[in-house]
Design a protein around this motif. Structure first.
Motif, PDB file in Angstrom:
ATOM      1  N   ARG A   1     -13.692 -51.855 -78.923  1.00 20.27           N
ATOM      2  CA  ARG A   1     -13.053 -51.790 -77.602  1.00 20.27           C
ATOM      3  C   ARG A   1     -14.001 -52.262 -76.497  1.00 20.27           C
ATOM      4  O   ARG A   1     -13.602 -53.017 -75.618  1.00 20.27           O
ATOM      5  CB  ARG A   1     -12.555 -50.386 -77.310  1.00 20.27           C
TER       6      ARG A   1
ATOM      7  N   ALA B   1     -13.396 -55.743 -74.428  1.00 19.92           N
ATOM      8  CA  ALA B   1     -13.139 -55.678 -72.984  1.00 19.92           C
ATOM      9  C   ALA B   1     -14.116 -56.558 -72.211  1.00 19.92           C
ATOM     10  O   ALA B   1     -13.713 -57.268 -71.280  1.00 19.92           O
ATOM     11  CB  ALA B   1     -13.223 -54.228 -72.509  1.00 19.92           C
TER      12      ALA B   1
ATOM     13  N   ARG C   1      -3.199 -61.594 -72.890  1.00 14.03           N
ATOM     14  CA  ARG C   1      -2.325 -60.475 -73.305  1.00 14.03           C
ATOM     15  C   ARG C   1      -2.279 -60.364 -74.824  1.00 14.03           C
ATOM     16  O   ARG C   1      -2.338 -59.264 -75.385  1.00 14.03           O
ATOM     17  CB  ARG C   1      -0.921 -60.655 -72.734  1.00 14.03           C
TER      18      ARG C   1
ATOM     19  N   GLU D   1      -5.515 -58.785 -75.997  1.00 13.26           N
ATOM     20  CA  GLU D   1      -5.534 -57.344 -75.736  1.00 13.26           C
ATOM     21  C   GLU D   1      -4.613 -56.597 -76.705  1.00 13.26           C
ATOM     22  O   GLU D   1      -4.984 -55.549 -77.230  1.00 13.26           O
ATOM     23  CB  GLU D   1      -5.158 -57.076 -74.279  1.00 13.26           C
TER      24      GLU D   1
END
Length: 170
Positions: free
Chosen positions: A15, A19, A104, A107
């Motif tokens: 994660r 990010a 998108r 993610e």
């Protein structure tokens, strides 16, 4: 190479590095997404497509094994010495997707990857032999190492690539 004490530590690293990587694309203009830069071997669109492709391959190998199918690594029609052609397939697949769409998709892909990783037992994840597909090369890596080498490691290295790309495009 870094090791992990737990599944939760691996997930946290996925994660965190994902990010940091994806935020590097916030200021990449759509008109520049396919532009090459000196000293950088991929365009921004290709960098995201590469990451999406690998996340899909990892989950696909596992889904095939769990469904009782023969797992073909790295992918049907490709050998390990044909990675350039495999990557070109990733690039072609996402060639018309907007940068916002790619971000998108990345993610969402990370969220799917994390759910997938969370479904492993510690034994399956950290001990060699946790999955047959993980034994597809002589290295006999545990599953976590396949995940690390195809997510965390390139998220870090590609972050440097996109920064260098932006610097040369400025």
């Amino acid at each position: 190479m870094q090791g992990y004490e737990s599944k939760e530590a691996l997930i946290a690293e996925i994660r965190k590095t994902a990010a940091l990587f994806v935020t590097e694309f916030d200021d990449v203009a759509e008109a520049e997404a396919n532009a090459m830069a000196e000293g950088v071997d991929r365009t921004p669109r290709e960098m995201l497509a590469y990451q999406l492709g690998w996340m899909e391959l990892l989950r696909g190998w596992d889904a095939d094994e769990l469904a009782g199918k023969d797992v073909v690594t790295p992918a049907p029609g490709f050998k390990w010495n044909q990675m350039g052609a495999l990557y070109q397939g990733f690039y072609d697949r996402y060639s018309t997707e907007s940068m916002d769409g790619l971000i998108r998709a990345f993610e969402d892909g990370v969220d799917s990857l994390v759910r997938w990783v969370d479904g492993f037992s510690d034994e399956e994840l950290f001990e060699p032999g946790g999955r047959k597909w993980a034994q597809s090369t002589p290295s006999n890596w545990p599953v976590w190492k396949w995940i690390y080498m195809n997510t965390v490691a390139p998220y870090k290295s590609f972050r440097g690539k996109i920064r260098k790309w932006k610097k040369t495009r400025a």
